[in-house]
Scaffold this motif. Structure first.
Motif, short mmCIF file in Angstrom:
data_model
loop_
_atom_site.label_atom_id
_atom_site.label_comp_id
_atom_site.label_asym_id
_atom_site.label_seq_id
_atom_site.Cartn_x
_atom_site.Cartn_y
_atom_site.Cartn_z
N TYR A 152 0.73 -1.48 -0.16
CA TYR A 152 0.11 -0.04 0.23
C TYR A 152 0.87 1.07 -0.40
O TYR A 152 0.15 1.91 0.03
N GLY A 170 -11.50 -0.28 -0.35
CA GLY A 170 -10.41 -1.43 -1.19
C GLY A 170 -10.60 -2.34 0.00
O GLY A 170 -10.83 -3.62 -0.67
N SER A 171 -10.63 -2.16 1.27
CA SER A 171 -11.11 -3.07 2.04
C SER A 171 -12.27 -3.75 1.76
O SER A 171 -12.34 -5.03 2.09
N GLN A 219 -11.75 -6.57 -0.90
CA GLN A 219 -11.60 -7.70 -0.06
C GLN A 219 -12.38 -8.34 0.70
O GLN A 219 -12.23 -9.63 0.86
N SER A 265 -6.18 -4.03 -3.61
CA SER A 265 -6.34 -5.07 -2.46
C SER A 265 -6.36 -5.83 -3.47
O SER A 265 -6.31 -6.81 -2.30
N GLY A 291 -8.80 -8.36 4.77
CA GLY A 291 -9.63 -6.81 3.66
C GLY A 291 -11.19 -6.45 5.57
O GLY A 291 -10.99 -5.09 6.00
N SER A 343 -8.35 -4.20 7.18
CA SER A 343 -7.65 -2.95 6.24
C SER A 343 -8.75 -2.12 6.27
O SER A 343 -8.31 -0.77 6.49
N GLY A 403 -3.34 -0.07 4.08
CA GLY A 403 -4.05 -1.24 4.53
C GLY A 403 -3.01 -1.75 5.36
O GLY A 403 -2.16 -1.64 5.23
N THR A 407 -2.15 -6.43 6.06
CA THR A 407 -2.12 -7.49 5.12
C THR A 407 -0.99 -8.60 5.84
O THR A 407 -0.75 -7.09 6.57
#
Length: 695
Positions: A242, A277-278, A281, A446, A482, A485, A496, A498
């Motif tokens: 990210y 984006g999360s 995901q 993501s 997700g 994030s 984010g 991960t």
């Protein structure tokens, strides 16, 4: 051939008789083996029962050597490199043959004399141990194609784990191993704010606050993943995946001319994009779409994509570190000495130089930088220590202000401004702002983060000698990433969350894979996040020092990414072409988009120019939001590399062995295997609430 081995031909037959040392004639050994009657449907369990009954021992020493290594864990040092090579049998032939008893391929390591010359008791003990180890695993590995890997490459050899997934060494060791694990990842955990906050014109107090927020989110995310995600011993935190997109948003034209509240406005923009984006995901994991996508994600796709994450910062790394070569070069050299030349040195029974290479090097050079600052190395006549506000009006000091800001250890005033106690809270920078242009960017990012995690899940499961997770478990882990994030977007960490790829390297060194250890260490991170002065201390690290450490970490990320190719036929022309083309154009195409910077060159520092193509790139459709998103995406190395590798790998025909397809366990295996159920299944109460296919 050594005399008395039982294999040395002797015309007189004297060598074949027992000599009182447990040696027997090879012919006598063969007489004990009764022939097995062939059947149409041959079951490996029947062969194992026959081998145990007759006392037959296979001459394929790959599995037995692993078993002996496991049983002798306490007898050898983890840092003894030559001894470790002897145990794994290096220097022998690597021909692949099929074991007639175990039924799977093994690297042929020559004839193990111990099998035919050992005593009956030793043979029977070994047979029993092999049968117990192979018991519930052989059928699944045959069905899932685990034996395909030797045809395409080498899989991770099992390492001697000190503490496995469910081991509990005790409260005091848990604290030690937990803190040890996070100290080895210190560079990945705390150095991202030192990059993004100054780029947003944030104050030193803002940097300390973002560091505290990242510590809190790392602790919470790791605990959630350890108990509700894949349950593998993996640290969840702010990822470098990210970082490049965040720098693209930060250096866009919309924020270049802001002077007031610039930090908060950019942070709110990043929060909205990360939340979008999360959510994508989460949907990818919860709906099971990730399970379908896993059919098209293979090592040939993962390897160049993860490598491109590290290569994306080649224009930022040393240009930033080079501002103070007296700090950066010694630090990089010290890191290389610790990790390469002193990796086998053991102090107090621990490989300290390998485990704590980053924190040790950073502390030593930080002390050197402090001595240089106190000694007056960065004192210039007529220039004040207040950087750069007091020097901006003095022409003579303008050329020294940049060096003083990046090299002095007292350039930060975070210690004076940060409170002792500060609890990060949701929406601390304001309510997130949502724009289509940045949301599209983070949705693609993501997806790349999910691809990165897939390779990490597979490597981690094999490294800690656990069964491979099922597709549903992988989907569950992606869904939880997700959600983590989403928390990062709500709290405002700037990036984010991960799985940290560097975590694999840490497990390999420390040999500690206990979930409890990671959870205990995560709790300490949560407590540390409330101490505002701790974030202030970390925020005062000179930027040149931080950039030097990041150079090493990004290089390690590239290597860890390319290491996924060991699951494939690396000598295959198809694979070499796909990886080479993906990496080259993954760097070259973004370079084409990054050259359209006629205005930013006068405003931005040179190391930020590659991240400013979103506003003035060559992609023009007349739709401003779409133009911004496409120019930004095509200027990101990892996105272009992923798209090229994904398309090429899934359209160029080849065999599974050549392609190196990731092999995942089946749902039926998890139901039939109590050990696998204990490793991956959710806690009972949670499982009752979440009875869905993907969980």
């Amino acid at each position: 051939m050594d005399p008395g081995s039982g294999l040395d031909p002797d015309d007189n037959g004297k060598k074949g008789k027992g000599n009182g040392n447990g040696e027997r004639k090879f012919g006598a050994f063969l007489k004990r083996v009764e022939p097995v009657k062939p059947k149409k449907d041959l079951n490996p369990r029947d062969l194992r029962s026959w081998a145990k009954k007759t006392g037959f021992v296979s001459d394929y020493s790959g599995e037995t050597s692993t078993s002996r290594t496991r049983t002798k864990l306490g007898e050898s040092s983890d840092c003894d490199l030559p001894k470790g090579r002897e145990q794994t049998g290096q220097g022998s032939s690597h021909k692949i043959e099929i074991d007639p008893i175990l039924g799977r391929t093994k690297p042929k390591r020559g004839f193990d004399i111990e099998h035919v010359t050992g005593s009956d008791e030793r043979n029977e003990d070994r047979n029993a141990a092999e049968t117990e180890i192979e018991g519930g695993r052989i059928n699944r590995e045959l069905e899932n194609g685990f034996h395909n890997y030797p045809g395409g490459g080498e899989w991770l050899k099992p390492i001697a784990i000190k503490y496995g997934l469910r081991d509990n060494p005790g409260f005091a060791p848990l604290i030690y191993y937990g803190l040890q694990h996070y100290l080895s990842l210190a560079g990945s955990l705390v150095f991202i704010p030192l990059v993004i906050v100054p780029a947003m014109d944030g104050s030193d107090r803002d940097t300390a606050a973002v560091i505290s927020t990242m510590l809190l989110l790392t602790g919470v995310s790791t605990i959630l993943h350890s108990y509700f995600g894949t349950r593998l011993p993996l640290v969840q935190g702010s990822s470098f995946v990210y970082l490049a997109p965040a720098l693209v948003v930060i250096n866009s034209e919309h924020f270049r001319n802001l002077t007031e509240h610039k930090f908060r406005d950019i942070m709110r923009e990043l929060q909205g994009a990360i939340i979008a984006g999360s959510l994508f995901q989460c949907i990818l994991g919860i709906t099971g779409l990730m399970s379908l996508l896993l059919r098209f994600i293979n090592p040939v796709v993962v390897a160049p994509t993860v490598a491109a994450v590290g290569l994306a910062f080649f224009s930022y790394g040393f240009p930033q570190a080079g501002t103070c070569v007296e700090i950066s070069i010694p630090l990089i050299l010290l890191l290389l000495i610790f990790t390469l030349y002193l990796r086998g040195v053991s102090l107090f029974g621990h490989c300290l130089f390998r485990i704590y290479a980053v924190p040790l090097s950073a502390v030593i050079i930080w002390a050197v930088a402090f001595c240089l600052t106190v000694g007056g190395a960065y004192d210039y006549k007529g220039c004040n220590d207040d950087i750069p506000s007091s020097n901006i009006l003095i022409d003579e000091c303008k050329k020294h202000a940049y060096t003083m800001k990046h090299c002095r250890t007292d350039a930060s005033n975070a210690w004076d401004t940060a409170p002792w106690l500060r609890i990060p809270y949701p929406f601390q920078w304001g309510f997130p702002s949502f724009h289509m242009r940045t949301c599209i960017i983070m949705i693609f990012v993501s997806l790349v983060a999910s691809v990165d995690s897939v390779g990490t899940y597979h490597s981690a499961s094999m490294l800690v000698n656990a069964k491979r997770p099922t597709r549903g478990i992988v989907s569950r882990g992606v869904a939880l990433e997700g959600f983590c994030s989403l928390l990062a977007g709500i709290w405002g960490s700037g990036t984010g969350s991960t799985t940290l790829t560097e975590n694999i390297h840490t497990i390999n060194i420390t040999k500690v894979a206990s979930r409890r250890a990671l959870a205990i260490g995560a709790m300490f991170l949560i407590v540390f996040s409330f101490v505002g002065k701790l974030g202030a201390v970390l925020a005062s690290i000179p930027q040149a020092l931080a950039a030097s450490v990041l150079c090493f970490i990004w290089a390690l990320t590239v290597a860890l990414g390319l290491s996924n190719l060991r699951y494939t036929q690396t000598a295959s022309f198809r694979n070499m072409t796909i990886v080479g083309v993906s990496l080259f154009f993954g760097l070259s195409i973004p370079a084409y988009f990054q050259q359209y910077q006629p205005i930013s060159r006068l405003i931005l520092p040179s190391y930020y120019i590659p991240f400013a193509a979103a506003s003035s790139g060559p992609f023009h459709t007349g739709i401003e939001q779409l133009d911004y998103a496409m120019n930004a995406l095509l200027s990101l190395n990892m996105v272009v590399t992923f798209l090229l590798a994904f398309v090429l790998d899934n359209t160029v025909p080849c065999s599974k062995e050549e392609r190196g397809v990731y092999v995942w366990s089946r749902a039926q295996d998890m139901e039939m295997d109590p050990e696998m159920l204990a490793d991956y299944s959710l806690p009972k109460r949670v499982a009752q609430l979440l009875r869905c296919g993907c969980c």
